[in-house]
Every structure is written in C-alpha cells, then in structure tokens.
Design a protein around this motif. Structure first.
Motif, short mmCIF file in Angstrom:
data_model
loop_
_atom_site.label_atom_id
_atom_site.label_comp_id
_atom_site.label_asym_id
_atom_site.label_seq_id
_atom_site.Cartn_x
_atom_site.Cartn_y
_atom_site.Cartn_z
N ARG A 133 0.70 18.20 13.56
CA ARG A 133 1.55 17.02 13.43
C ARG A 133 2.91 17.39 13.98
NH1 ARG A 133 2.18 16.46 8.12
NH2 ARG A 133 4.29 17.25 8.20
N ARG A 186 -5.40 20.74 14.97
CA ARG A 186 -4.58 19.53 15.00
C ARG A 186 -3.21 19.86 14.42
NH1 ARG A 186 -8.38 17.43 11.91
NH2 ARG A 186 -6.89 16.37 10.58
N ILE A 201 -2.16 20.73 10.71
CA ILE A 201 -2.77 19.85 9.71
C ILE A 201 -4.29 19.92 9.69
CG2 ILE A 201 -0.85 18.23 9.58
CD1 ILE A 201 -2.44 16.38 11.48
N SER A 239 5.75 10.34 13.75
CA SER A 239 5.06 11.61 13.99
C SER A 239 3.79 11.32 14.76
CB SER A 239 4.78 12.33 12.68
OG SER A 239 4.02 11.53 11.83
N GLN A 240 3.39 12.30 15.54
CA GLN A 240 2.16 12.16 16.32
C GLN A 240 1.29 13.37 16.08
OE1 GLN A 240 3.93 11.95 20.28
NE2 GLN A 240 3.16 13.99 20.73
N THR A 241 0.00 13.20 16.33
CA THR A 241 -0.94 14.30 16.17
C THR A 241 -1.28 14.83 17.55
OG1 THR A 241 -1.85 13.31 14.17
CG2 THR A 241 -3.18 14.99 15.26
#
Length: 76
Positions: free
Chosen positions: A74, A72, A63, A3-5
C-alpha cells in the motif's frame, strides 16, 4: 492523495539488484541482493519501491504476500 495498491514480483538474492523493472503492461519486478530470510528482502523491496515511486519509505507498507514472490504494497 488516496492510497493505492502496488503489486510487485520480487527476485531476492539477485546479482542484478537493486533494480526496479516495469514491463509494457505496467507489471513491476524488483530485484534485490538481500536473501528472503528474516524479512530482509521485504525491507529492501519496500525501500526500493519507495525510491522508485518518489515517496518516503514510511508511506510504503507491505499488506500481502510477506512470504510469497508476489507481494502487495500500500502506498499512501
């Protein structure tokens, strides 16, 4: 996939929306028509971001920054 932000700047109540813009540095600004009340803009931004990234909206989660212009997400 990890997963990336993704950090985005949100412009609610925008007549330009729905629109995703990315600048040269990769900063993402999302324009939505929905007002920033009762989570309407957040929901619209999540859906638009998912579409922009080509992932199902179930893979995009807010998130941080629920009440801020900078949010932000995810992405799984």
């Amino acid at each position: 996939m990890m997963s990336q932000t993704v950090v985005v700047t949100v412009k609610p109540n925008s007549s330009k929306g729905p629109l995703v813009e990315a600048d040269e540095e990769g900063a993402i600004t999302i324009f939505v028509r929905e007002p920033a009340t009762e989570g309407k803009a957040n929901k619209a931004v999540g859906e638009l971001l998912a579409k922009h990234l080509g992932v199902p909206k179930s893979k995009v989660a807010l998130i941080g920054g629920a009440t801020a212009r900078t949010k932000r997400f995810r992405v799984d």
